[in-house]
Scaffold this active site. Sequence first.
Site, PDB file in Angstrom:
ATOM      1  CE  LYS A 321      -1.674  -5.950  -3.404  1.00  0.00           C
ATOM      2  NZ  LYS A 321      -0.278  -5.542  -3.242  1.00  0.00           N
ATOM      3  NE  ARG A 326      -1.397   3.846   1.492  1.00  0.00           N
ATOM      4  CZ  ARG A 326      -0.800   3.073   0.572  1.00  0.00           C
ATOM      5  NH1 ARG A 326      -1.177   1.812   0.418  1.00  0.00           N
ATOM      6  NH2 ARG A 326       0.180   3.551  -0.184  1.00  0.00           N
ATOM      7  NE  ARG A 422       8.584  -5.457  -5.619  1.00  0.00           N
ATOM      8  CZ  ARG A 422       7.308  -5.239  -5.361  1.00  0.00           C
ATOM      9  NH1 ARG A 422       6.593  -6.158  -4.726  1.00  0.00           N
ATOM     10  NH2 ARG A 422       6.743  -4.111  -5.721  1.00  0.00           N
ATOM     11  CG  ASP A 615      -0.380  -2.140  -8.970  1.00  0.00           C
ATOM     12  OD1 ASP A 615       0.828  -2.061  -9.258  1.00  0.00           O
ATOM     13  OD2 ASP A 615      -0.843  -1.779  -7.873  1.00  0.00           O
ATOM     14  NE  ARG A 646       3.238  -7.049 -11.568  1.00  0.00           N
ATOM     15  CZ  ARG A 646       2.586  -6.508 -10.532  1.00  0.00           C
ATOM     16  NH1 ARG A 646       2.237  -5.234 -10.565  1.00  0.00           N
ATOM     17  NH2 ARG A 646       2.291  -7.239  -9.480  1.00  0.00           N
ATOM     18  NE  ARG A 687      -1.540  -6.091  -8.827  1.00  0.00           N
ATOM     19  CZ  ARG A 687      -2.622  -6.109  -8.040  1.00  0.00           C
ATOM     20  NH1 ARG A 687      -3.749  -6.655  -8.464  1.00  0.00           N
ATOM     21  NH2 ARG A 687      -2.570  -5.611  -6.828  1.00  0.00           N
TER      22      ARG A 687
HETATM   23  O1  SPQ Z   1       2.815  -4.339  -2.356  1.00  0.00           O
HETATM   24  P1  SPQ Z   1       3.388  -4.615  -3.713  1.00  0.00           P
HETATM   25  O2  SPQ Z   1       3.934  -6.008  -3.779  1.00  0.00           O
HETATM   26  O3  SPQ Z   1       4.397  -3.600  -4.147  1.00  0.00           O
HETATM   27  O4  SPQ Z   1       2.124  -4.552  -4.723  1.00  0.00           O
HETATM   28  C1  SPQ Z   1       1.834  -3.913  -5.974  1.00  0.00           C
HETATM   29  C2  SPQ Z   1       0.812  -4.875  -6.670  1.00  0.00           C
HETATM   30  O5  SPQ Z   1       0.853  -5.071  -7.878  1.00  0.00           O
HETATM   31  O6  SPQ Z   1      -0.041  -5.384  -5.958  1.00  0.00           O
HETATM   32  C3  SPQ Z   1       3.059  -3.643  -6.855  1.00  0.00           C
HETATM   33  F1  SPQ Z   1       3.668  -4.637  -7.288  1.00  0.00           F
HETATM   34  O7  SPQ Z   1       1.111  -2.682  -5.790  1.00  0.00           O
HETATM   35  C4  SPQ Z   1       1.694  -1.465  -5.332  1.00  0.00           C
HETATM   36  C5  SPQ Z   1       1.646  -0.424  -6.453  1.00  0.00           C
HETATM   37  O8  SPQ Z   1       2.288  -0.865  -7.608  1.00  0.00           O
HETATM   38  C6  SPQ Z   1       0.893  -0.967  -4.159  1.00  0.00           C
HETATM   39  C7  SPQ Z   1       1.131   0.480  -3.838  1.00  0.00           C
HETATM   40  C8  SPQ Z   1       0.666   1.019  -2.538  1.00  0.00           C
HETATM   41  O9  SPQ Z   1      -0.208   0.416  -1.894  1.00  0.00           O
HETATM   42  O10 SPQ Z   1       1.153   2.099  -2.161  1.00  0.00           O
HETATM   43  C9  SPQ Z   1       1.743   1.335  -4.724  1.00  0.00           C
HETATM   44  C10 SPQ Z   1       2.263   0.910  -6.021  1.00  0.00           C
HETATM   45  O11 SPQ Z   1       3.658   0.723  -5.940  1.00  0.00           O
HETATM   46  P2  SPQ Z   1       4.709   1.917  -6.202  1.00  0.00           P
HETATM   47  O12 SPQ Z   1       6.035   1.235  -6.271  1.00  0.00           O
HETATM   48  O13 SPQ Z   1       4.302   2.526  -7.498  1.00  0.00           O
HETATM   49  O14 SPQ Z   1       4.632   2.848  -5.073  1.00  0.00           O
END
Ligand code: SPQ
Length: 735
Positions: A321, A326, A422, A615, A646, A687
């Site tokens: 994802k 990106r 959020r 995650d 979570r 998740r």
């Molecule tokens: O996109 P989203 O909703 O924030 O998705 C999550 C997930 O569980 O799929 C977090 F809830 O993943 C983020 C991850 O936790 C994806 C991500 C990224 O692609 O840069 C980084 C992480 O978040 P963070 O807040 O630690 O930067």
Amino acid sequence: MIGRLVVIGLGLIGGSFAKGLRERGLCREVVGVDLDPESRRLAVELGVVDRCEEDLATACQGADVIQLAVPILAMEKLLAELVKLNLGEAILTDVGSAKGNVLRAARLAFADKPVRFVPGHPIAGSEQSGVEAANGQLFRRHKVILTPCELGDDAALQLVSKLWVELGADVECMDVEHHDQVLAATSHLPHLLAFTLVDSLAKRSENLEIFRYAAGGFRDFTRIAGSDPVMWHDIFLANREAVLRTLDVFRGDLDALRDAVDAGDGHQLLGVFTRARVAREHFGKILARRAYVDAMHSNDLVFLANPGGKVSGRIRVPGDKSISHRSIMLGSLAEGVTQVEGFLEGEDALATIQAFRDMGVVIEGPHHGRVTVHGVGLNGLQAPAGPLYMGNSGTSMRLLSGLLSAQSFDTTLTGDASLSKRPMNRVAKPLRAMGAVIETGPEGRPPLTIRGGQRLTGMDYEMPMASAQVKSCLLLAGLYAAGHTSVTEPAPTRDHTERMLQGFGYPVSVEGSTATVEAGHKLTATHIEVPADISSAAFFLVAGSIAQDSELVLEHVGINPTRTGIIDILRLMGGDITLENQREVGGEPVADIRVRSAQLKGIDIPEDLVPLAIDEFPVLFVAASVAEGRTVLRGAEELRVKESDRIQVMADGLLALGAKVEPTPDGIIIEGGALGGGEVWAHGDHRIAMSFSIASLRATAPIRIHDCANVATSFPNFLALSEQVGIRVAVESQA
Ligand code: SPQ
């Protein structure tokens, strides 16, 4: 509900209104009026009304509600007749497709007489017409727009609204001008186009040939050209100004398309066609306040996971994802055409695609994981026509806020209910320090409004939390900021942005925990192969570990060292996981991962692994709850601000299944043991829904998991792959 209902004009709409209310026994008597004797006879014979009258005055005697269902241009004359009668307290309402002229006529007719008038418009036409087509169900699940005005009182509005609701309609109120403008675009223009197309083709000398070979597309597009010509003639004359406005805009767009065909401008054509292809679905989903993929359409989607089972086989989970997001962002900002393979066709990544389409980027696909992005260069994005809807995706909103802060135009970013809760100050604050102008909702939550035309200045930023989204957001802003932009992280987080920028030929320096970019370079289109998502593979790594006699291979999984915390933690717990066929694909390390059943034991999870498995904790909590002994997690307060809290949501669910868990402010303590069955809630968090599905492998009774629709955000074929390897989870109604 009412004594006497009089319906004037027994066509399809008037007849269906009368018949529907009569069938439901909501009126003591339904009286019909029509100039045509045959329609009057049929109306009684078909049970549409109780009786018919030719004379208006006789019909309206003692009426409680009078429905005016005559053609719009006959309305003026009818109102002039009605004003001469003693209507008492009767409520007048109508069904005209244009409201401005009806209201003008009513104001004129009742200038100095009291009246209770509630203009209305059911959006439930059909190319059928006449009382013989009357159908008491016609308005079910259709919209009815009421346009209340000074001629009607509140009680009248309530009653008319109730009648439509009884017929199954979805009633909305709007002001008259707005109604006429909206309908000109959504209903009147399409009818005009259908009538013109059929007429234009029918006039040609080869018309028989044309109609002989007309395929489904022609038939679909021109279905509404079979509608009642007199009615439509009336509508266009009645709603002339609004129709002309919308027609002029359309003519401009049509001319632009004509010029593109003339000039052989395939890029322009592709842009229009790719945007149009997804637009219907996209807007439908925004209106329904759900995200993008239709398969899992209900917010209350329930998974039923049956207990036990073992897992085996070889599978490839969908694309990563984070990398998928990106690839679209950088592909759009690059010069040239970027080909992406293995793209995740989940709702979150689709939200990112849609946002860039809305900003004028031509993006083909996704089709079987293949996407073609026609980059517009760092300064080629265009102002979107409206807010950019990010669905459930935190990554889309946070990363986009960085690069949008540096554009010349304003943008507003919105999201679904979960995303709207959020925290966004983590990006808004540092971006403001770089010179961005950003407004957030209360407490720094979405929507974000980002003002264009700002000059950003680079800075050195020490992130207070380990977040790849904040880091990526600032690096993207840094591509446009004067000087250099450095981000230092307190612990390593996923580095896909840094790697991919380099893959696009953009220099990024990484020294220790600091990544730095500076403006003045460009991105050059490239080929991206997205590996399978280790965060999706994680569910099966835990499944293979906790289920008895299991062995599973997960193919082509991205094993970027900033993402492999799940493997390290499972191994520390005694997991049997091996990496095979390790290789590098497009700048990202990849492997096939073999997992076998193991007797897991509880551990103190090392804090430095937390950002590397951020995650994966929901499913790791499942592993811990069936492990031997106690597992303790600390330093993971970030889990509380994901798609759900979570820590709390998993603790609640595991407790419901009989596990021994204790949430703490920054983690959780889990005493491993047995899991029972029960009812748990995913709170719209993909998740969580998938983690409880995996828990069923060691549960002693079925687990019902509520609110699972958002599984489609990251793992659209989760149920199919689960079934393939032996996990017995399915949508409840199909279970
Ligand atoms: O996109 P989203 O909703 O924030 O998705 C999550 C997930 O569980 O799929 C977090 F809830 O993943 C983020 C991850 O936790 C994806 C991500 C990224 O692609 O840069 C980084 C992480 O978040 P963070 O807040 O630690 O930067």
